[in-house]
Every structure is written in structure tokens, then in C-alpha cells.
Design an enzyme around this catalytic site. Sequence first.
Site, PDB file in Angstrom:
ATOM      1  N   ASP A   1       0.874   0.064  -5.946  1.00 58.98           N
ATOM      2  CA  ASP A   1       1.590  -1.124  -6.349  1.00 58.98           C
ATOM      3  C   ASP A   1       2.293  -1.670  -5.102  1.00 58.98           C
ATOM      4  O   ASP A   1       2.396  -0.964  -4.092  1.00 58.98           O
ATOM      5  CB  ASP A   1       2.610  -0.758  -7.431  1.00 58.98           C
ATOM      6  CG  ASP A   1       3.569  -1.876  -7.737  1.00 58.98           C
ATOM      7  OD1 ASP A   1       3.107  -2.964  -8.103  1.00 58.98           O
ATOM      8  OD2 ASP A   1       4.787  -1.661  -7.587  1.00 58.98           O
TER       9      ASP A   1
ATOM     10  N   ASP B   1       5.485  -4.397  -5.039  1.00 59.08           N
ATOM     11  CA  ASP B   1       6.928  -4.581  -5.187  1.00 59.08           C
ATOM     12  C   ASP B   1       7.588  -3.324  -5.745  1.00 59.08           C
ATOM     13  O   ASP B   1       7.224  -2.835  -6.811  1.00 59.08           O
ATOM     14  CB  ASP B   1       7.226  -5.756  -6.126  1.00 59.08           C
ATOM     15  CG  ASP B   1       6.853  -7.094  -5.506  1.00 59.08           C
ATOM     16  OD1 ASP B   1       7.291  -7.353  -4.376  1.00 59.08           O
ATOM     17  OD2 ASP B   1       6.130  -7.869  -6.156  1.00 59.08           O
TER      18      ASP B   1
END
Length: 218
Positions: free
Chosen positions: A10, A12
Site C-alpha cells: 500500500d 499512504d
Amino acid sequence: MKRYELVIFDWDGTLMDSVGKIVACMQQTATELNMMVPSETAIRDIIGLSMDEALNVLHPMACTKTREEMISVYRQQYLQLNKTPSPVFDGAEELLLALKASGHALAVATGKARAGLDRVLTETGFSTHFQASRCADEAKSKPHPQMLNELLKQLNIAPEKAIMVGDSIHDLNMASNAGIDAIGVSYGAHTAKRLTEANPIAIVSSPLAMLPVITGKM
């Protein structure tokens, strides 16, 4: 310990310390449009989702026109007005370099739109680290497994040879839905307690702490 060939990150809250900026921008967007301002906890809970899904959760009664206005104001806040720092986490680049050196393929599966991911990859200089990526405007929103399934197909990697790394319950549930292992990071959107609900193989408190988990060199 299992030898993984592909590590999917991922963005953020996992590689970039951007949760604070996302919270600030989402709250300012609501303020500017005279809407109910969501709490920090509520915003943390939607990080990782596509913007459409995030607004469904935070502002379920908003009409299409209002949502379009919110997206426009949010983008202006994030790209131009809000000055909250969002550096990459300490140890993130060292982790990526170490994984590449040990023969792992790297990819990104993010709630960002393609334009947003491309921008931060260029700004950070991380674009050369990843062989593939999928964004929220290219597939169904997390926790649907489409992003991961497409990455596995593109890179010709079996699910049991891949692992997902994320800071959100949405990341870990996406991994579970795709039939791949996951590592939770407790320094992003969700706490270790919340991440435990998705049964990751490990929860770590810093980027470099996941290196022995992935490589099996404890």
C-alpha cells in the site's frame, strides 16, 4: 518460513507518512463546503478506499454534484493549499532496496488514483523500485481483490508466493480476499489491535522490521 517472490505495498500510511495530511485535507474540505466535519478516527477508517467509497462512508447523504465539489476541493487542498508534511517513512527506501537486492519483485496497490500515485512516485524517486502498480481508479476499491489479482496475473506470480503490506484493515482484508498473506504496519491509519482482526502473519512497528518477516532471515 515461506519464501515470497512478490511484495505488494500500500502507499499512504505504509510507505509515505501522509495520514495526517489526508485527515487535515478531508476536514478542511468539509469546512469549506459547510458540511459536517468528520472526526480523525472516521477519516482514518476510510484511508485505503477509493475516493468514491470514502465519500460513501463519510458523507452518505451527499448528492453527486456535492461529491464532485468535494473531490475538487480536496484535490486543491492536497496538491496546493495544505502544507502538512508527508515524507516517506524512515527506513522505507532501505527496505525496498534490500528486498530488490534479495530478488523480490515489488508492486503497489493503492487507494490513490493513477495521477496521484504517479506524482508521488516521481517526487520521491521511488518509481524505479516497482515493477507494477494498480490504483483505485483502475480497479474495484479495496477490500475487493481485483487490484491484487491483476498484479499477480501481470507478474505471473502464484498467490502463495506473494505478500501484501498495509496499514489499513482494508489492505489486509483485500489480501485475504485474494488468498495471499499480509503484514500489517501499526504506524499508519489503523492500530495493531484493529489490524489483528484480519489475521496478518505479522504486525510491525517500522518499515525495516518487516524485512526478516518477508525474507525469512530472522
